[in-house]
Design an enzyme around this catalytic site. Structure first.
Site, short mmCIF file in Angstrom:
data_model
loop_
_atom_site.label_atom_id
_atom_site.label_comp_id
_atom_site.label_asym_id
_atom_site.label_seq_id
_atom_site.Cartn_x
_atom_site.Cartn_y
_atom_site.Cartn_z
N ASP A 21 0.83 -1.21 0.00
CA ASP A 21 0.00 0.00 0.00
C ASP A 21 0.86 1.26 0.00
OD1 ASP A 21 -2.38 1.38 -0.06
OD2 ASP A 21 -2.66 1.35 2.11
N ARG A 25 0.19 7.76 -2.71
CA ARG A 25 0.73 8.83 -1.88
C ARG A 25 2.21 9.08 -2.20
NH1 ARG A 25 -1.15 6.09 3.46
NH2 ARG A 25 -1.78 4.53 1.92
N SER A 66 -7.60 -5.37 -5.26
CA SER A 66 -8.72 -5.89 -4.48
C SER A 66 -10.03 -5.76 -5.26
CB SER A 66 -8.84 -5.14 -3.16
OG SER A 66 -9.35 -3.84 -3.38
N GLU A 68 -12.50 -4.27 -4.23
CA GLU A 68 -12.92 -2.88 -4.05
C GLU A 68 -12.16 -1.92 -4.97
OE1 GLU A 68 -12.36 -5.01 -1.48
OE2 GLU A 68 -14.46 -5.22 -0.92
N ASN A 69 -10.96 -2.32 -5.40
CA ASN A 69 -10.18 -1.45 -6.29
C ASN A 69 -10.85 -1.25 -7.66
OD1 ASN A 69 -6.98 -2.66 -5.01
ND2 ASN A 69 -8.10 -0.79 -4.45
N SER A 197 -8.25 -4.48 5.04
CA SER A 197 -8.84 -4.22 3.71
C SER A 197 -9.28 -5.50 2.98
CB SER A 197 -7.86 -3.41 2.85
OG SER A 197 -7.53 -2.20 3.48
N GLU A 208 0.87 -13.16 12.60
CA GLU A 208 1.44 -11.99 13.28
C GLU A 208 1.34 -10.82 12.31
OE1 GLU A 208 2.44 -11.89 16.38
OE2 GLU A 208 2.06 -14.03 16.66
C1 IPE Z 1 -5.53 -2.63 -0.29
O1 IPE Z 1 -5.13 -1.32 -0.51
C2 IPE Z 1 -5.53 -3.39 -1.56
C3 IPE Z 1 -4.22 -3.59 -2.18
C4 IPE Z 1 -3.05 -3.31 -1.63
C5 IPE Z 1 -4.23 -4.19 -3.47
P1 IPE Z 1 -6.18 -0.13 -0.64
O2 IPE Z 1 -5.42 1.11 -0.79
O3 IPE Z 1 -7.15 -0.45 -1.72
O4 IPE Z 1 -6.92 -0.22 0.76
P2 IPE Z 1 -7.89 0.82 1.48
O5 IPE Z 1 -9.03 1.06 0.56
O6 IPE Z 1 -7.13 2.08 1.74
O7 IPE Z 1 -8.29 0.14 2.74
C1 IPE Z 2 -1.49 0.28 -3.40
O1 IPE Z 2 -1.26 1.63 -3.43
C2 IPE Z 2 -1.75 -0.31 -4.77
C3 IPE Z 2 -3.13 -0.73 -5.01
C4 IPE Z 2 -4.10 -0.68 -4.14
C5 IPE Z 2 -3.42 -1.21 -6.33
P1 IPE Z 2 -2.46 2.69 -3.46
O2 IPE Z 2 -2.81 2.96 -4.89
O3 IPE Z 2 -3.57 2.23 -2.62
O4 IPE Z 2 -1.76 3.97 -2.85
P2 IPE Z 2 -2.40 4.95 -1.74
O5 IPE Z 2 -2.81 4.09 -0.60
O6 IPE Z 2 -3.53 5.66 -2.38
O7 IPE Z 2 -1.26 5.86 -1.39
MG MG Z 3 -4.02 2.45 -0.65
#
Ligand code: IPE
Ligand code: IPE
Ligand code: MG
Length: 249
Positions: A21, A25, A66, A68-69, A197, A208
């Site tokens: 994650d 950002r 995910s 949700e993505n 998530s 853990e």
């Molecule tokens: C979780 O990250 C899914 C993956 C790393 C693929 P997200 O960035 O989608 O999670 P939330 O929505 O902030 O919980």
């Molecule tokens: C994780 O990074 C990658 C995926 C969820 C595909 P993010 O894209 O969620 O990055 P942030 O959390 O918005 O910084």
């Molecule tokens: Mg994220």
């Protein structure tokens, strides 16, 4: 920061799961597009896979996309899918050279056909590799997985091939997409978020948990070593008392 030598090779987790994650950002902090963060995350994936294989980890599961993505902006989804296809096809040779088998969990039918084909090809090519299994969680969510397992079991009960009384924890585990894999013993999440998530809810019952503020594109081998050293310094009690564990050993 931990070194490789700080790790006890006899008490390694068999299975490590990673919630990668913080790509968005990381890119934003440099005034770049979120998609640049995803592209830059590939190096961290390579480092983690390489370090895990070198240490002798048997299973490494990485949360790449995910359920949700799918709700993200269309351009970001497209960029992620394109990156997935190009990375899988580029990295298949490395997987072969390093004797690593590729597997996937999740609703891969939901992926664009090009992605699905590339993934299937890489899985078939690497199917005989034995050093480590790399599992990509794609279009994955634990609730999706548990729901499809329950549907399969309901069908079997209806057909009379299984009795409700015969359903136990093993039956359920065998209907999850992780059937046959050991449960993760260590779960790592980057980017400072302290949540799961919708990842592997059943399988991480006794894992853990390790959280780091590092954003995923900055994650390196030493960060993995830190997580493993932390894991090795914990007492895993599985419901027992500390005294019981000490008298057993
Ligand atoms: C979780 O990250 C899914 C993956 C790393 C693929 P997200 O960035 O989608 O999670 P939330 O929505 O902030 O919980
Ligand atoms: C994780 O990074 C990658 C995926 C969820 C595909 P993010 O894209 O969620 O990055 P942030 O959390 O918005 O910084
Ligand atoms: Mg994220």
């Amino acid at each position: 920061m931990a070194n490789k030598e700080d790790i006890n090779p006899n008490t390694l987790p068999k299975h490590i799961a990673v919630i990668m994650d913080g790509n968005g950002r990381w890119a934003k902090m440099q005034g770049k597009l979120r998609t640049f963060g995803h592209e830059s995350g590939v190096k961290a994936v390579r480092e983690t896979v390489e370090a895990s294989a070198e240490l002798g980890i048997s299973y490494l599961t990485m949360y790449a996309f995910s359920t949700e993505n799918w709700n993200r902006p269309k351009y970001e989804i497209n960029a992620l899918m394109t990156l997935l296809v190009s990375t899988i096809s580029k990295e298949t040779k490395t997987l072969m050279d390093n004797n690593i088998r590729l597997e996937s969990i999740g609703d891969t039918d939901a992926l664009p056909s090009k992605c699905r084909r590339e993934l299937e090809e890489a899985k078939q090519k690497t199917a005989g590799n034995t050093r480590m299994t790399l599992v990509l969680a794609l279009s994955y969510s634990a609730r999706w997985e548990i729901t499809q397992a329950m549907k399969q079991l309901a069908h079997q009960v209806k057909q009379g091939t299984i009795q409700p009384e015969a359903i136990d924890e093993k039956t359920i585990a065998n209907h999850l997409t992780t059937a046959g894999m050991p449960d993760p013993e260590l779960l790592i999440r980057t980017s400072g978020e302290h949540r799961i998530s919708n990842f592997l809810l059943w399988q991480i019952s006794y894992a853990e948990l390790y959280f780091t503020d590092k954003l995923w594109p900055d994650f390196r081998k030493e960060d993995l070593y830190d997580a493993i050293v932390s894991f090795q310094n914990r007492e895993r009690r599985f419901g027992k008392t500390s005294e019981q564990l000490k008298s057993q050993s």
